[in-house]
Design an enzyme around this catalytic site. Structure first.
Site, PDB file in Angstrom:
ATOM      1  N   PRO A   2      12.769 -34.177 -36.510  1.00 49.67           N
ATOM      2  CA  PRO A   2      11.440 -33.534 -36.869  1.00 49.67           C
ATOM      3  C   PRO A   2      11.188 -33.971 -38.315  1.00 49.67           C
ATOM      4  CG  PRO A   2      12.874 -31.797 -36.206  1.00 49.67           C
ATOM      5  CD  PRO A   2      13.762 -33.177 -36.197  1.00 49.67           C
ATOM      6  N   GLU A   3      10.393 -34.983 -38.518  1.00 51.51           N
ATOM      7  CA  GLU A   3       9.378 -35.155 -39.871  1.00 51.51           C
ATOM      8  C   GLU A   3       8.152 -34.514 -39.737  1.00 51.51           C
ATOM      9  OE1 GLU A   3      10.609 -38.993 -41.574  1.00 51.51           O
ATOM     10  OE2 GLU A   3      12.412 -38.832 -40.699  1.00 51.51           O
ATOM     11  N   LYS A  59       7.082 -29.816 -43.060  1.00 51.54           N
ATOM     12  CA  LYS A  59       8.122 -29.493 -42.146  1.00 51.54           C
ATOM     13  C   LYS A  59       8.082 -28.006 -41.416  1.00 51.54           C
ATOM     14  CE  LYS A  59      11.076 -33.603 -43.591  1.00 51.54           C
ATOM     15  NZ  LYS A  59      12.407 -33.630 -44.212  1.00 51.54           N
ATOM     16  N   HIS A  93      21.348 -23.840 -26.190  1.00 55.87           N
ATOM     17  CA  HIS A  93      20.647 -24.018 -27.216  1.00 55.87           C
ATOM     18  C   HIS A  93      19.331 -23.398 -27.576  1.00 55.87           C
ATOM     19  CE1 HIS A  93      24.360 -26.323 -28.072  1.00 55.87           C
ATOM     20  NE2 HIS A  93      23.997 -27.114 -27.167  1.00 55.87           N
ATOM     21  N   ARG A 111      22.054 -28.055 -33.234  1.00 54.60           N
ATOM     22  CA  ARG A 111      22.649 -28.164 -34.517  1.00 54.60           C
ATOM     23  C   ARG A 111      22.694 -26.892 -35.365  1.00 54.60           C
ATOM     24  NH1 ARG A 111      22.701 -34.194 -37.037  1.00 54.60           N
ATOM     25  NH2 ARG A 111      24.477 -32.967 -38.395  1.00 54.60           N
ATOM     26  N   ARG A 153      12.201 -39.745 -63.520  1.00 58.02           N
ATOM     27  CA  ARG A 153      12.204 -41.100 -63.657  1.00 58.02           C
ATOM     28  C   ARG A 153      13.330 -41.618 -63.535  1.00 58.02           C
ATOM     29  NH1 ARG A 153      12.468 -38.603 -68.891  1.00 58.02           N
ATOM     30  NH2 ARG A 153      10.358 -37.836 -68.710  1.00 58.02           N
ATOM     31  N   ARG A 254      21.548 -40.489 -48.258  1.00 57.58           N
ATOM     32  CA  ARG A 254      20.967 -40.658 -47.011  1.00 57.58           C
ATOM     33  C   ARG A 254      20.999 -42.223 -46.527  1.00 57.58           C
ATOM     34  NH1 ARG A 254      17.753 -36.708 -45.330  1.00 57.58           N
ATOM     35  NH2 ARG A 254      18.232 -37.197 -43.264  1.00 57.58           N
TER      36      ARG A 254
END
Length: 270
Positions: A2-3, A59, A93, A111, A153, A254
């Site tokens: 999910p985004e 989210k 779950h 999870r 930056r 990531r």
DNA sequence: TACTCTGTTGAATA
DNA sequence: TTATTCAACAGAGT
């Protein structure tokens, strides 16, 4: 999974329950998704309450109930929402089920990186106040973006894109998609962007959020065919623009995918 | 078996 | 001190 747009899609899976009473609440109260939350209080607050509506922000999701209760949901890495016919018993779950007369509203999360929280009483929950501007809102200005890029930056632009206080809802695939569409190496330092590049980042990130919401967010339909997302998890994926074999590595902690031809010119990771 | 993962947090490190 | 990176969380898939 999910985004931003996936979260929006899952939020709508509970729309069929709007206006209906919650007859009973079933849960796996000791599971990690309830960390920091009083499950007994949650069951008590939602049982007999009517689901009034929901809101999304990045989210995060908020479900409002009669009596002033609010259920906050973050899907983490593997959370999903669905509506089931009545009579289903919770699966391994399925950590929370709101049983209504015509359906059950289910939160499933193998999870358990997701999180459920409760707020009672009238007013906006403490965790729903002072949210940063969403990427597609008028408050997400070029000036705001420029300030935030300057503040960070020294970090890669990809890290800035993953910062939920700056780009709420943007996750790993959207960050890579944005970097690819603006033809910039994801390890580029945030402070190294010129004004034109900052504008590109602003414009393209807004466009990608809007388009994803109109496709994935509505009915899980495919974003435009020429987007990077369709090659993102292929083992030997090629750039939709020039056919080059995509490069991959770890940036900002990531997995990151980019085209070494049209996204070159920046510092390499590491 | 060993390694991967669309996220977030708090500790370790520079 | 401040900013950034990393390990941990837990299960399923490769």
């Amino acid at each position: 999974m999910p985004e931003l747009a996936e979260v929006e899609y899952f939020r709508r899976q509970w729309d069929s329950g709007f206006g209906s009473l919650v007859i009973a609440v079933a849960s796996h109260p000791k599971m990690r998704v309830f960390r920091g939350t009083d499950v007994a209080a949650l069951q008590k607050a939602l049982t007999g309450a009517r689901l009034l509506g929901s809101e999304g922000h990045g989210k995060q999701m908020l479900f409002r109930f009669s009596g002033g209760a609010s259920l906050g949901i973050h899907l983490g890495m593997s959370g999903r929402l669905r509506a089931e016919a009545t009579g289903m018993s919770p699966g391994k779950h399925d950590h929370l089920m709101l049983l209504q007369e015509q359906r059950s509203l289910v939160y499933c999360d193998p999870r358990m990186f997701g999180r459920l929280r409760l707020a009672v009483g009238n007013g906006v929950p403490e965790w729903w106040r002072n949210l940063p501007p969403t990427v597609i809102s008028p408050a997400f200005t070029r000036t705001l973006l420029a300030e935030q890029l300057m503040r960070r930056r020294r970090s890669p632009v990809k890290a800035a894109l993953l910062d939920q206080d700056l780009f709420p809802g943007v996750g790993n695939w959207m960050a890579d998609e944005i970097m690819w569409q603006i033809k910039m190496h994801p390890a580029t330092r945030a402070g190294d962007l010129n004004v034109l590049q900052q504008h590109d980042l602003w414009r393209v990130s807004r466009r990608i959020c809007r388009t994803a919401l109109k496709t994935i967010g509505v009915d899980w339909s495919e974003p435009p065919k020429n987007w990077l997302i369709h090659r993102h998890w292929q083992k030997r994926g090629r750039c939709p623009r020039d056919g080059t074999l995509l490069d991959h590595g770890t940036i900002a902690g990531r997995t990151t995918v980019w085209c070494p031809v049209c996204q070159k010119g920046a510092a390499q990771p590491g």
